[in-house]
Structure formats: structure tokens, C-alpha cells
Design a protein around this motif. Structure first.
Motif, PDB file in Angstrom:
ATOM      1  N   SER A 219       0.833  -1.209   0.000  1.00 28.98           N
ATOM      2  CA  SER A 219       0.000   0.000   0.000  1.00 28.98           C
ATOM      3  C   SER A 219       0.866   1.256   0.000  1.00 28.98           C
ATOM      4  N   PHE A 220       1.942   1.228   0.779  1.00 28.27           N
ATOM      5  CA  PHE A 220       2.855   2.379   0.777  1.00 28.27           C
ATOM      6  C   PHE A 220       3.479   2.576  -0.608  1.00 28.27           C
ATOM      7  N   GLN A 221       3.849   1.485  -1.232  1.00 25.01           N
ATOM      8  CA  GLN A 221       4.457   1.571  -2.567  1.00 25.01           C
ATOM      9  C   GLN A 221       3.457   2.110  -3.597  1.00 25.01           C
ATOM     10  N   SER A 222       2.202   1.693  -3.471  1.00 27.13           N
ATOM     11  CA  SER A 222       1.169   2.212  -4.374  1.00 27.13           C
ATOM     12  C   SER A 222       0.979   3.715  -4.171  1.00 27.13           C
ATOM     13  N   ALA A 223       1.031   4.140  -2.919  1.00 25.17           N
ATOM     14  CA  ALA A 223       0.913   5.572  -2.624  1.00 25.17           C
ATOM     15  C   ALA A 223       2.100   6.335  -3.199  1.00 25.17           C
ATOM     16  N   ALA A 224       3.287   5.741  -3.105  1.00 26.71           N
ATOM     17  CA  ALA A 224       4.506   6.394  -3.607  1.00 26.71           C
ATOM     18  C   ALA A 224       4.462   6.570  -5.122  1.00 26.71           C
ATOM     19  N   LYS A 225       3.780   5.679  -5.825  1.00 24.76           N
ATOM     20  CA  LYS A 225       3.658   5.812  -7.286  1.00 24.76           C
ATOM     21  C   LYS A 225       2.804   7.030  -7.650  1.00 24.76           C
ATOM     22  N   ILE A 226       1.845   7.346  -6.776  1.00 24.98           N
ATOM     23  CA  ILE A 226       0.964   8.491  -7.035  1.00 24.98           C
ATOM     24  C   ILE A 226       1.660   9.801  -6.665  1.00 24.98           C
ATOM     25  N   ALA A 227       2.291   9.830  -5.503  1.00 22.16           N
ATOM     26  CA  ALA A 227       2.919  11.069  -5.017  1.00 22.16           C
ATOM     27  C   ALA A 227       4.165  10.719  -4.216  1.00 22.16           C
ATOM     28  N   PRO A 228       5.276  10.429  -4.894  1.00 18.35           N
ATOM     29  CA  PRO A 228       6.491   9.967  -4.209  1.00 18.35           C
ATOM     30  C   PRO A 228       7.071  10.976  -3.227  1.00 18.35           C
ATOM     31  N   ASN A 229       6.822  12.265  -3.450  1.00 16.65           N
ATOM     32  CA  ASN A 229       7.399  13.290  -2.578  1.00 16.65           C
ATOM     33  C   ASN A 229       6.397  13.860  -1.588  1.00 16.65           C
ATOM     34  N   SER A 230       5.292  13.174  -1.416  1.00 17.73           N
ATOM     35  CA  SER A 230       4.277  13.653  -0.481  1.00 17.73           C
ATOM     36  C   SER A 230       4.828  13.681   0.948  1.00 17.73           C
ATOM     37  N   PRO A 231       4.852  14.852   1.609  1.00 15.91           N
ATOM     38  CA  PRO A 231       5.320  14.903   3.001  1.00 15.91           C
ATOM     39  C   PRO A 231       4.515  13.974   3.905  1.00 15.91           C
ATOM     40  N   LYS A 232       3.206  13.916   3.676  1.00 11.36           N
ATOM     41  CA  LYS A 232       2.360  13.047   4.497  1.00 11.36           C
ATOM     42  C   LYS A 232       2.804  11.596   4.381  1.00 11.36           C
ATOM     43  N   LEU A 233       3.126  11.161   3.171  1.00  8.30           N
ATOM     44  CA  LEU A 233       3.573   9.789   2.963  1.00  8.30           C
ATOM     45  C   LEU A 233       4.905   9.546   3.662  1.00  8.30           C
ATOM     46  N   LEU A 234       5.836  10.490   3.538  1.00  7.89           N
ATOM     47  CA  LEU A 234       7.142  10.348   4.186  1.00  7.89           C
ATOM     48  C   LEU A 234       6.983  10.184   5.694  1.00  7.89           C
ATOM     49  N   PHE A 235       6.169  11.064   6.292  1.00 11.11           N
ATOM     50  CA  PHE A 235       6.008  11.022   7.750  1.00 11.11           C
ATOM     51  C   PHE A 235       5.288   9.765   8.205  1.00 11.11           C
ATOM     52  N   GLU A 236       4.147   9.469   7.582  1.00 11.44           N
ATOM     53  CA  GLU A 236       3.334   8.340   8.038  1.00 11.44           C
ATOM     54  C   GLU A 236       4.054   7.006   7.835  1.00 11.44           C
ATOM     55  N   ARG A 237       4.822   6.911   6.778  1.00 14.33           N
ATOM     56  CA  ARG A 237       5.573   5.680   6.545  1.00 14.33           C
ATOM     57  C   ARG A 237       6.633   5.503   7.628  1.00 14.33           C
ATOM     58  N   ALA A 238       7.336   6.584   7.940  1.00 14.01           N
ATOM     59  CA  ALA A 238       8.348   6.529   8.997  1.00 14.01           C
ATOM     60  C   ALA A 238       7.712   6.214  10.340  1.00 14.01           C
ATOM     61  N   ASP A 239       6.612   6.882  10.656  1.00 14.85           N
ATOM     62  CA  ASP A 239       5.936   6.665  11.930  1.00 14.85           C
ATOM     63  C   ASP A 239       5.447   5.228  12.052  1.00 14.85           C
ATOM     64  N   THR A 240       4.932   4.676  10.956  1.00 13.38           N
ATOM     65  CA  THR A 240       4.454   3.287  10.964  1.00 13.38           C
ATOM     66  C   THR A 240       5.609   2.313  11.199  1.00 13.38           C
ATOM     67  N   TYR A 241       6.738   2.551  10.564  1.00 11.70           N
ATOM     68  CA  TYR A 241       7.911   1.694  10.764  1.00 11.70           C
ATOM     69  C   TYR A 241       8.371   1.738  12.224  1.00 11.70           C
ATOM     70  N   ILE A 242       8.388   2.937  12.785  1.00  9.74           N
ATOM     71  CA  ILE A 242       8.868   3.084  14.163  1.00  9.74           C
ATOM     72  C   ILE A 242       7.931   2.387  15.140  1.00  9.74           C
ATOM     73  N   ARG A 243       6.639   2.536  14.934  1.00  3.42           N
ATOM     74  CA  ARG A 243       5.671   1.884  15.819  1.00  3.42           C
ATOM     75  C   ARG A 243       5.805   0.367  15.771  1.00  3.42           C
TER      76      ARG A 243
END
Length: 283
Positions: A219-243
Motif C-alpha cells: 500500500s505504501f508503494q502504491s501511494a509512492a507511485k501516485i505522489a512519491p514526494n508527499s510529506p504526508k507519505l514520508l512522515f506516516e511511513r516513517a511513523d508506521t515503521y517506528i511503531r
């Protein structure tokens, strides 16, 4: 004659104030909250809009006590403003989250009070309805929360916006320990809004909480195809990994990218990303 000159002087002052407020609002939109505050604090007199923007700047800087102080003044200056009530509720919500067990219930009650007031003042205020839904969903009954209240608002949200309605129903299903129902609703939201990165992020976060990390990554990869530089994607992906305590090296890189990205007030504040970065860096 003196009175006329005084009136003209006041007219010039008021005219000059408008561009300054616009400049402060622009700095706020660029997340230069200190710069925005510097302009606003020198303004006299301060109208309700100025008071609200001061409060919002303090909110974004994480100073929730000052935020509530200024937003209280804003609402007192214009009691009919749904926006003032909404932001005041948000500020009290943050104070509830960050305060002691003694004071948290009082702040939580004020959060509910102002969210309800914001919706009462403007039933079409989508953000106020959504925030009140989240409150009802998360708060215990003795603080005015409840799944039944949340369910009624979820239907109200769905009548206004089908995609948001599916997301609200998904959140409610999760709380009711119905992961299958939650997944179904999140998938429907993503199908109805295929271009919205946030819907794929919602799915990814859900899968990660379920321990379905491969699907979360897809799902993250699909989101990255739409908007790879989205700040929201960068943050939420990092936060999800950390959790999940996974991919911590990648989480660190994502947060570093996030802090260099052009952010808006709708993105998580920099100080929260910096806190996560210190956490993942072990400092």
C-alpha cells in the motif's frame, strides 16, 4: 479638524494592517510560525482573526497553553465563529494528551465542549464534525465519548462525503474489534478515491497494526507511485515503521527527507518529526 485628522489617521492604520495580516497568514502557511507571530504580536488592536491566528501559531509550535489562552480570547471576541471554537477544542485536546492524570479530564471535557460548539455554530464545518467524531470514538463515556454517538456522526459524515464516511465507519469498526469490517470500509474508501494518497496510507497503517507488513508495504508503494514526494507519505511511513519497530534505518531517512520538504500547517509539525528522529537515532 483634529477629529477629522484622527479619523483619517485611524483609517490609514487600519488599511495598513490588512497587508500585514496577509503576510502573517502567508508565513503561517509556509510553517514559519515564529515569523508569523512576530508580525501578529506587534499588531494593535488585535481583532478576532488575529487572535485566532496567534493561537494557531502557538498550537503548531507545541505551546498548547498559550494556544488555548489566545484562542479563548478569539472566541470571546467573536462567539459566533465555528473556526475559533474548533481550534480551541483542538488546543485543549493537545493539553489533555500532554498533561497529568489530574488535569487531563478537565481539558478533555473542554475539548468536547468546544468541538460540539463548533458543530453547533456551523453544522457544515467538515473539520469540526470529523474532530468531534474522533473525540466520541476515543473518549470514555464519563468524558462524553461513546461509540453510539460516534456511529451517528459517521452516518452524518457519510451523507456528506461517501469516502470520508467509509473511513469513519472503518475507525468505528476497529474500535468495535471488527477488523474485517474495518478493512472492507478502508478498501471501499480507496476504491472511491484512487488518486488520494491518504486512502492508501490509511490501508497501510491498518495492515501494519494487524501485523500484515507485506500488504502494508504494498500500500505504501502504491501511494509512492501516485505522489512519491508527499510529506504526508514520508512522515506516516516513517511513523508506521517506528511503531512496528521495523525498517528503522529507512524510517530515519524518511524523517530526514520530511524535515527538508516544503511543509504546510496540514502536515505534522516539525517538532514531532524531530522527536521521532531523535527516538530512531537513539539520542
Amino acid at each position: 479638524m483634529i477629529r477629522i485628522l484622527a479619523a483619517l489617521s485611524m483609517a490609514v492604520a487600519l488599511s495598513a494592517a490588512s497587508p500585514e495580516f496577509d503576510r502573517a497568514r502567508k508565513l503561517y502557511s509556509y510553517t514559519d510560525f515564529d515569523g508569523s507571530l512576530k508580525i501578529l504580536m506587534s499588531a494593535e488592536p488585535k481583532d478576532a482573526a488575529t487572535l485566532e491566528l496567534i493561537g494557531r501559531n502557538y498550537y503548531m509550535l507545541g505551546d498548547y497553553r498559550k494556544a488555548t489562552d489566545w484562542l479563548e480570547k478569539a472566541l470571546a471576541a467573536d462567539p459566533s465563529s465555528s473556526s475559533h471554537a474548533l481550534w480551541l477544542g483542538r488546543a485543549y485536546g493537545r493539553r489533555a494528551e500532554t498533561s497529568s492524570v489530574v488535569t487531563a479530564p478537565r481539558y478533555a471535557s473542554r475539548t468536547r465542549e468546544y468541538f460540539e460548539k463548533a458543530v453547533q455554530l456551523d453544522p457544515a464545518n467538515k473539520e469540526a464534525v470529523n474532530d468531534l467524531f474522533e473525540y466520541y470514538l476515543e473518549a470514555p463515556g464519563f468524558l462524553g465519548g461513546g461509540y453510539d454517538k460516534a456511529a451517528k456522526l459517521a452516518e452524518r459524515i457519510a451523507a456528506r462525503d461517501a469516502v470520508e464516511g467509509h473511513y469513519a465507519r472503518a475507525k468505528l469498526a476497529e474500535k468495535r474489534k471488527d477488523p474485517n469490517g474495518a478493512e472492507e470500509q478502508l478498501r471501499r474508501a480507496a476504491e472511491l478515491a484512487p488518486g488520494q494518497v491518504g486512502r492508501l496510507i490509511d490501508l497501510a497503517k491498518f495492515f501494519a497494526k494487524q501485523g500484515r507488513y507485506q500488504e502494508a508495504e504494498q500500500s505504501f508503494q502504491s501511494a509512492a507511485k501516485i505522489a512519491p514526494n508527499s510529506p504526508k507519505l514520508l512522515f506516516e511511513r516513517a511513523d508506521t515503521y517506528i511503531r512496528a519497530k521495523r525498517n528503522l534505518g529507512e524510517a530515519r531517512e524518511l524523517l530526514q527527507q520530511y524535515l527538508k520538504a516544503p511543509l504546510t500547517p496540514d502536515d505534522p509539525p516539525r517538532f514531532i518529526a524531530e522527536k521521532l528522529l531523535r527516538q530512531v537515532s537513539g539520542s
